[in-house]
Design a protein around this motif. Structure first.
Motif, PDB file in Angstrom:
ATOM      1  N   MET A 129       0.817  -1.193   0.000  1.00  0.00           N
ATOM      2  CA  MET A 129       0.000   0.000   0.000  1.00  0.00           C
ATOM      3  C   MET A 129       0.857   1.251   0.000  1.00  0.00           C
ATOM      4  O   MET A 129       0.560   2.206  -0.687  1.00  0.00           O
ATOM      5  CB  MET A 129      -0.906   0.012   1.221  1.00  0.00           C
ATOM      6  N   LEU A 130       1.935   1.235   0.746  1.00  0.00           N
ATOM      7  CA  LEU A 130       2.763   2.429   0.842  1.00  0.00           C
ATOM      8  C   LEU A 130       3.537   2.696  -0.442  1.00  0.00           C
ATOM      9  O   LEU A 130       4.031   3.787  -0.642  1.00  0.00           O
ATOM     10  CB  LEU A 130       3.717   2.306   2.025  1.00  0.00           C
ATOM     11  N   ARG A 131       3.625   1.720  -1.308  1.00  0.00           N
ATOM     12  CA  ARG A 131       4.314   1.926  -2.582  1.00  0.00           C
ATOM     13  C   ARG A 131       3.452   2.656  -3.602  1.00  0.00           C
ATOM     14  O   ARG A 131       3.960   3.178  -4.570  1.00  0.00           O
ATOM     15  CB  ARG A 131       4.739   0.593  -3.167  1.00  0.00           C
ATOM     16  N   THR A 132       2.140   2.655  -3.409  1.00  0.00           N
ATOM     17  CA  THR A 132       1.243   3.334  -4.336  1.00  0.00           C
ATOM     18  C   THR A 132       1.210   4.811  -3.979  1.00  0.00           C
ATOM     19  O   THR A 132       0.824   5.171  -2.870  1.00  0.00           O
ATOM     20  CB  THR A 132      -0.182   2.750  -4.243  1.00  0.00           C
ATOM     21  N   PRO A 133       1.648   5.663  -4.898  1.00  0.00           N
ATOM     22  CA  PRO A 133       1.691   7.090  -4.575  1.00  0.00           C
ATOM     23  C   PRO A 133       0.299   7.683  -4.365  1.00  0.00           C
ATOM     24  O   PRO A 133      -0.656   7.286  -5.017  1.00  0.00           O
ATOM     25  CB  PRO A 133       2.368   7.717  -5.800  1.00  0.00           C
ATOM     26  N   VAL A 134       0.243   8.602  -3.433  1.00  0.00           N
ATOM     27  CA  VAL A 134      -1.007   9.325  -3.206  1.00  0.00           C
ATOM     28  C   VAL A 134      -1.243  10.193  -4.435  1.00  0.00           C
ATOM     29  O   VAL A 134      -0.320  10.794  -4.975  1.00  0.00           O
ATOM     30  CB  VAL A 134      -0.902  10.201  -1.937  1.00  0.00           C
ATOM     31  N   ASN A 135      -2.454  10.236  -4.852  1.00  0.00           N
ATOM     32  CA  ASN A 135      -2.789  10.940  -6.073  1.00  0.00           C
ATOM     33  C   ASN A 135      -4.118  11.651  -5.852  1.00  0.00           C
ATOM     34  O   ASN A 135      -5.059  11.048  -5.337  1.00  0.00           O
ATOM     35  CB  ASN A 135      -2.877   9.903  -7.195  1.00  0.00           C
ATOM     36  N   GLU A 136      -4.180  12.911  -6.243  1.00  0.00           N
ATOM     37  CA  GLU A 136      -5.418  13.678  -6.060  1.00  0.00           C
ATOM     38  C   GLU A 136      -6.591  13.043  -6.788  1.00  0.00           C
ATOM     39  O   GLU A 136      -7.718  13.091  -6.302  1.00  0.00           O
ATOM     40  CB  GLU A 136      -5.215  15.116  -6.530  1.00  0.00           C
ATOM     41  N   THR A 137      -6.326  12.443  -7.930  1.00  0.00           N
ATOM     42  CA  THR A 137      -7.400  11.800  -8.687  1.00  0.00           C
ATOM     43  C   THR A 137      -7.983  10.641  -7.903  1.00  0.00           C
ATOM     44  O   THR A 137      -9.206  10.505  -7.782  1.00  0.00           O
ATOM     45  CB  THR A 137      -6.875  11.307 -10.051  1.00  0.00           C
ATOM     46  N   ARG A 138      -7.126   9.800  -7.343  1.00  0.00           N
ATOM     47  CA  ARG A 138      -7.616   8.662  -6.566  1.00  0.00           C
ATOM     48  C   ARG A 138      -8.333   9.119  -5.296  1.00  0.00           C
ATOM     49  O   ARG A 138      -9.333   8.526  -4.890  1.00  0.00           O
ATOM     50  CB  ARG A 138      -6.478   7.697  -6.256  1.00  0.00           C
ATOM     51  N   LEU A 139      -7.839  10.170  -4.672  1.00  0.00           N
ATOM     52  CA  LEU A 139      -8.531  10.712  -3.500  1.00  0.00           C
ATOM     53  C   LEU A 139      -9.911  11.251  -3.886  1.00  0.00           C
ATOM     54  O   LEU A 139     -10.880  11.078  -3.145  1.00  0.00           O
ATOM     55  CB  LEU A 139      -7.690  11.800  -2.843  1.00  0.00           C
ATOM     56  N   ALA A 140      -9.996  11.886  -5.054  1.00  0.00           N
ATOM     57  CA  ALA A 140     -11.288  12.394  -5.528  1.00  0.00           C
ATOM     58  C   ALA A 140     -12.248  11.235  -5.788  1.00  0.00           C
ATOM     59  O   ALA A 140     -13.430  11.306  -5.421  1.00  0.00           O
ATOM     60  CB  ALA A 140     -11.104  13.229  -6.795  1.00  0.00           C
ATOM     61  N   ILE A 141     -11.757  10.169  -6.393  1.00  0.00           N
ATOM     62  CA  ILE A 141     -12.609   9.002  -6.661  1.00  0.00           C
ATOM     63  C   ILE A 141     -13.152   8.445  -5.351  1.00  0.00           C
ATOM     64  O   ILE A 141     -14.351   8.155  -5.235  1.00  0.00           O
ATOM     65  CB  ILE A 141     -11.837   7.924  -7.447  1.00  0.00           C
ATOM     66  N   LEU A 142     -12.288   8.291  -4.360  1.00  0.00           N
ATOM     67  CA  LEU A 142     -12.741   7.792  -3.061  1.00  0.00           C
ATOM     68  C   LEU A 142     -13.801   8.713  -2.452  1.00  0.00           C
ATOM     69  O   LEU A 142     -14.784   8.246  -1.870  1.00  0.00           O
ATOM     70  CB  LEU A 142     -11.568   7.640  -2.098  1.00  0.00           C
ATOM     71  N   GLU A 143     -13.602  10.006  -2.586  1.00  0.00           N
ATOM     72  CA  GLU A 143     -14.567  10.966  -2.044  1.00  0.00           C
ATOM     73  C   GLU A 143     -15.898  10.866  -2.795  1.00  0.00           C
ATOM     74  O   GLU A 143     -16.968  10.873  -2.190  1.00  0.00           O
ATOM     75  CB  GLU A 143     -14.006  12.387  -2.123  1.00  0.00           C
ATOM     76  N   TRP A 144     -15.847  10.797  -4.120  1.00  0.00           N
ATOM     77  CA  TRP A 144     -17.083  10.682  -4.903  1.00  0.00           C
ATOM     78  C   TRP A 144     -17.846   9.416  -4.554  1.00  0.00           C
ATOM     79  O   TRP A 144     -19.068   9.413  -4.496  1.00  0.00           O
ATOM     80  CB  TRP A 144     -16.786  10.685  -6.393  1.00  0.00           C
ATOM     81  N   LEU A 145     -17.111   8.317  -4.342  1.00  0.00           N
ATOM     82  CA  LEU A 145     -17.770   7.049  -4.044  1.00  0.00           C
ATOM     83  C   LEU A 145     -18.340   7.008  -2.631  1.00  0.00           C
ATOM     84  O   LEU A 145     -19.118   6.115  -2.310  1.00  0.00           O
ATOM     85  CB  LEU A 145     -16.811   5.878  -4.274  1.00  0.00           C
ATOM     86  N   ARG A 146     -17.984   7.977  -1.818  1.00  0.00           N
ATOM     87  CA  ARG A 146     -18.600   8.072  -0.481  1.00  0.00           C
ATOM     88  C   ARG A 146     -20.098   8.345  -0.642  1.00  0.00           C
ATOM     89  O   ARG A 146     -20.911   7.860   0.130  1.00  0.00           O
ATOM     90  CB  ARG A 146     -17.951   9.199   0.318  1.00  0.00           C
ATOM     91  N   ASP A 147     -20.467   9.139  -1.649  1.00  0.00           N
ATOM     92  CA  ASP A 147     -21.867   9.447  -1.948  1.00  0.00           C
ATOM     93  C   ASP A 147     -22.058   9.380  -3.465  1.00  0.00           C
ATOM     94  O   ASP A 147     -22.129  10.410  -4.136  1.00  0.00           O
ATOM     95  CB  ASP A 147     -22.223  10.842  -1.421  1.00  0.00           C
ATOM     96  N   PRO A 148     -22.125   8.167  -4.015  1.00  0.00           N
ATOM     97  CA  PRO A 148     -22.180   8.030  -5.468  1.00  0.00           C
ATOM     98  C   PRO A 148     -23.429   8.622  -6.110  1.00  0.00           C
ATOM     99  O   PRO A 148     -23.377   9.084  -7.247  1.00  0.00           O
ATOM    100  CB  PRO A 148     -22.103   6.519  -5.693  1.00  0.00           C
ATOM    101  N   VAL A 149     -24.527   8.644  -5.387  1.00  0.00           N
ATOM    102  CA  VAL A 149     -25.770   9.197  -5.937  1.00  0.00           C
ATOM    103  C   VAL A 149     -25.605  10.678  -6.242  1.00  0.00           C
ATOM    104  O   VAL A 149     -26.121  11.178  -7.239  1.00  0.00           O
ATOM    105  CB  VAL A 149     -26.945   8.942  -4.962  1.00  0.00           C
ATOM    106  N   ALA A 150     -24.850  11.383  -5.420  1.00  0.00           N
ATOM    107  CA  ALA A 150     -24.651  12.820  -5.612  1.00  0.00           C
ATOM    108  C   ALA A 150     -23.649  13.129  -6.726  1.00  0.00           C
ATOM    109  O   ALA A 150     -23.686  14.212  -7.299  1.00  0.00           O
ATOM    110  CB  ALA A 150     -24.171  13.455  -4.315  1.00  0.00           C
ATOM    111  N   HIS A 151     -22.780  12.175  -7.048  1.00  0.00           N
ATOM    112  CA  HIS A 151     -21.691  12.467  -7.983  1.00  0.00           C
ATOM    113  C   HIS A 151     -21.768  11.755  -9.323  1.00  0.00           C
ATOM    114  O   HIS A 151     -21.023  12.106 -10.243  1.00  0.00           O
ATOM    115  CB  HIS A 151     -20.351  12.126  -7.323  1.00  0.00           C
ATOM    116  N   PHE A 152     -22.645  10.762  -9.442  1.00  0.00           N
ATOM    117  CA  PHE A 152     -22.747  10.007 -10.692  1.00  0.00           C
ATOM    118  C   PHE A 152     -24.198   9.894 -11.107  1.00  0.00           C
ATOM    119  O   PHE A 152     -25.089   9.801 -10.262  1.00  0.00           O
ATOM    120  CB  PHE A 152     -22.151   8.597 -10.514  1.00  0.00           C
ATOM    121  N   PRO A 153     -24.445   9.880 -12.420  1.00  0.00           N
ATOM    122  CA  PRO A 153     -25.829   9.750 -12.885  1.00  0.00           C
ATOM    123  C   PRO A 153     -26.393   8.368 -12.555  1.00  0.00           C
ATOM    124  O   PRO A 153     -25.657   7.382 -12.480  1.00  0.00           O
ATOM    125  CB  PRO A 153     -25.722   9.962 -14.400  1.00  0.00           C
TER     126      PRO A 153
END
Length: 95
Positions: free
Chosen positions: A1-25
């Motif tokens: 896990m620590l070898r995978t670099p933190v990435n704003e895109t991946r953090l955004a995906i995780l945030e969107w999936l917290r409430d998928p109804v609000a972020h995806f059609p």
């Protein structure tokens, strides 16, 4: 896990999936909360090709932060809240 670099895109995906109804059609025949969302939906939200979204989703799945579910030919992704909570506790303890 620590070898995978933190990435704003991946953090955004995780945030969107917290409430998928609000972020995806809404998708006919699939519940975004129970089933998750497809790589195509994530790609559309990011404005990137599906292959790029699949790479990000694959990394997050490999880390155990996302769970997958196959329905027909599609793979749906959703957060693994238990694993995310475990990881948060591990880092809070100064791992």
């Amino acid at each position: 896990m620590l070898r995978t670099p933190v990435n704003e895109t991946r953090l955004a995906i995780l945030e969107w999936l917290r409430d998928p109804v609000a972020h995806f059609p809404a998708r006919r025949g699939a519940d975004a909360v129970e089933d998750g969302v497809t790589a195509a939906a994530v790609a559309a939200r990011l404005g990137v090709p599906r292959a790029v979204a699949e790479t990000h989703l694959g990394l997050l799945t490999g880390l155990g932060l996302l769970r997958t579910r196959r329905v027909g030919r599609r793979t749906y992704y959703r957060r693994d809240e238990v694993r995310i909570a475990e990881m948060a506790r591990m880092f809070e303890k100064g791992w």
